[in-house]
Design a protein around this motif. Structure first.
Motif, PDB file in Angstrom:
ATOM      1  N   LEU A 284       0.835  -1.199   0.000  1.00  0.00           N
ATOM      2  CA  LEU A 284       0.000   0.000   0.000  1.00  0.00           C
ATOM      3  C   LEU A 284       0.870   1.250   0.000  1.00  0.00           C
ATOM      4  N   GLY A 285       1.837   1.288   0.936  1.00  0.00           N
ATOM      5  CA  GLY A 285       2.739   2.430   0.990  1.00  0.00           C
ATOM      6  C   GLY A 285       3.640   2.495  -0.226  1.00  0.00           C
ATOM      7  N   MET A 326       3.309  11.180   2.677  1.00  0.00           N
ATOM      8  CA  MET A 326       2.597   9.909   2.487  1.00  0.00           C
ATOM      9  C   MET A 326       3.110   8.840   3.454  1.00  0.00           C
ATOM     10  N   THR A 330       0.942   6.791   6.224  1.00  0.00           N
ATOM     11  CA  THR A 330       0.919   5.324   6.206  1.00  0.00           C
ATOM     12  C   THR A 330       1.295   4.755   7.569  1.00  0.00           C
ATOM     13  N   CYS A 331       2.389   5.281   8.158  1.00  0.00           N
ATOM     14  CA  CYS A 331       2.851   4.791   9.464  1.00  0.00           C
ATOM     15  C   CYS A 331       1.809   5.034  10.548  1.00  0.00           C
ATOM     16  N   ILE A 334      -1.106   2.478  10.157  1.00  0.00           N
ATOM     17  CA  ILE A 334      -0.708   1.118  10.531  1.00  0.00           C
ATOM     18  C   ILE A 334      -0.566   1.010  12.051  1.00  0.00           C
ATOM     19  N   GLN A 366       9.329   2.479   6.173  1.00  0.00           N
ATOM     20  CA  GLN A 366       8.549   3.317   5.257  1.00  0.00           C
ATOM     21  C   GLN A 366       9.326   4.527   4.741  1.00  0.00           C
TER      22      GLN A 366
END
Length: 442
Positions: A284-285, A326, A330-331, A334, A366
């Motif tokens: 996804l990332g 981004m 993302t992090c 999650i 990431q």
């Protein structure tokens, strides 16, 4: 407003990058749906899919990287308005990609006959083999689609491949539902059904792209060059000179994940299932970062074709800043949902617990992933791709893979130790790409 405004670079990159990201995210939604639907069918299917998908991802991303060499070549000509040359390049790229797919078929056939020697759980082999064969047949269609997509991205039309990808994904998910679970009178095929659905969608997508290219006005300005242009050694040499370094760089990066899957398989089916879930989420990332980074390569190649170094630099800076935002988002997501991710994919409590253990190394890698995506594509945009092969080899084969074995088995940290190798490899690669890009301005 002039090109020198960073705000304009942000907007232009978003305009190009969003369709690429949406198309990439569509692929991730497909991967998530595949993993969820296969996982709900059985943990055995999920573990088998983990191994086979990672082996195919290794060669697909390697050879997709080869096709990425077309984008900066097209972008340079597009920046100078040389549309006839672009059409001829597409014809040559389609031929080269088809030839490359035959090499892929050969390599993956050799691997098929040696699966039993890779230390995977014996009970998974009867499930793996038929799924593997079906995916093998789909490889030439993947490469033909890639050639069309990289041409389209290079002429700054990122929307057409986005819509074709999304349509193919919808077709694939529907086919999964019908064939995995046995709907509308079809037999319940489990993992094999997922493979057949994938094959069908991969056949349809390049056919749709070909129809659009040959029969719509949209690509009329390039069609003449395609029809009149000939297959020639000069174009082959250019495509090979650009394609192989990018393919090797992306292949080695993917190998650090795919070969780690073999090590995870030594820990058993539960570890393989957890590994597959987090790799699926991790895409996804990566696909978001890479979608924006691909836009960086397109814009940088166009400015490079005009010999405008100032705006090459501003494009790359703007892209890096957006990718870091981004990565932060993302992090955060999650971390917030760390305890429920496993439950989305499987009913196995053991798999879910192992998934939650991988959240910390996932978060750590990431930012390194975003860094290496941006600057590897910046180098692609300025056609400086040869050094990335050495950098990728150092990062992924000298640093990442050995540290995965060291942490996982020598220090006895298991799957968490294997995953701690990923941030080391990705961050070191990103720093080396960044340092190389700085030399462009000296």
């Amino acid at each position: 407003m002039s090109h020198n405004s960073l705000g304009l670079h942000y907007r232009n990159l978003l305009g190009l990058g969003l369709p690429i990201m949406i198309g990439q995210l569509g692929m991730i939604v497909l991967s998530l749906a595949d993993t969820m639907m296969v996982g709900r069918h059985s943990t055995t299917d999920l573990a088998a899919a983990s191994f086979v998908n990672n082996m195919f991802n290794l060669v697909i991303i390697f050879f997709t990287g080869f096709s990425y060499g077309l984008t900066p070549v097209v972008g340079n000509h597009f920046g100078r308005g040389e549309n006839g040359t672009i059409g001829r390049l597409l014809k040559n790229a389609l031929f080269v990609n088809l030839m490359i797919s035959l090499l892929m078929l050969l390599l993956m056939t050799v691997l098929y006959f040696n699966m039993h020697n890779l230390g995977q759980p014996e009970e998974l082999l009867p499930v793996m083999r038929p799924y593997y064969v079906v995916l093998l047949v789909s490889l030439p269609f993947v490469m033909l689609f890639n050639a069309f997509k990289q041409f389209s991205d290079g002429v700054t039309d990122t929307s057409t491949p986005m819509w074709i990808l999304l349509g193919g994904n919808v077709l694939n998910i529907f086919g999964n539902w019908v064939l995995i679970y046995g709907k509308f009178g079809f037999p319940e095929l489990g993992l094999l059904g997922a493979g057949i659905s994938t094959l069908f969608s991969r056949v349809v997508m390049p056919l749709v792209f070909a129809v659009i290219f040959f029969f719509s006005e949209h690509y009329g300005e390039f069609r003449g060059g395609f029809l009149k242009g000939r297959l020639n050694g000069s174009d082959f040499r250019i495509l090979n000179r650009m394609g192989w370094p990018v393919g090797l760089q992306m292949g080695m990066e993917t190998a650090s994940f795919s070969l780690s899957t073999i090590m995870v398989g030594w820990l058993g089916a539960v570890a393989l299932a957890a590994h597959q879930i987090m790799l699926t989420v991790g895409q996804l990332g990566f696909m978001m970062y890479y979608g924006m980074a691909a836009a960086v390569a397109v814009r940088a190649s166009s400015f490079n074709g005009q010999n405008d170094r100032t705006n090459v630099g501003k494009t790359v800076t703007a892209g890096f800043r957006m990718i870091m935002v981004m990565a932060l988002v993302t992090c955060s997501l999650i971390y917030i949902f760390r305890n429920v991710i496993g439950n989305l994919f499987t009913d196995s409590a053991a798999v879910s617990v192992m998934v939650s253990q991988l959240v910390l190394p996932f978060i750590l890698y990431q930012f390194g992933d975003g860094l290496q995506c941006n600057y590897s594509n910046a180098l692609r945009g300025i056609s400086d791709v040869r050094p990335v092969v050495l950098y990728a080899f150092i990062a992924f084969f000298i640093i990442s893979l050995p540290s995965g074995y060291l942490f996982g088995f020598v220090f006895d940290m298991g799957i968490t130790g294997i995953w701690l190798s990923f941030p080391l490899g990705l961050t070191s690669a990103g720093l080396m790409y960044w340092n190389r890009f700085r030399k462009y301005f000296r």
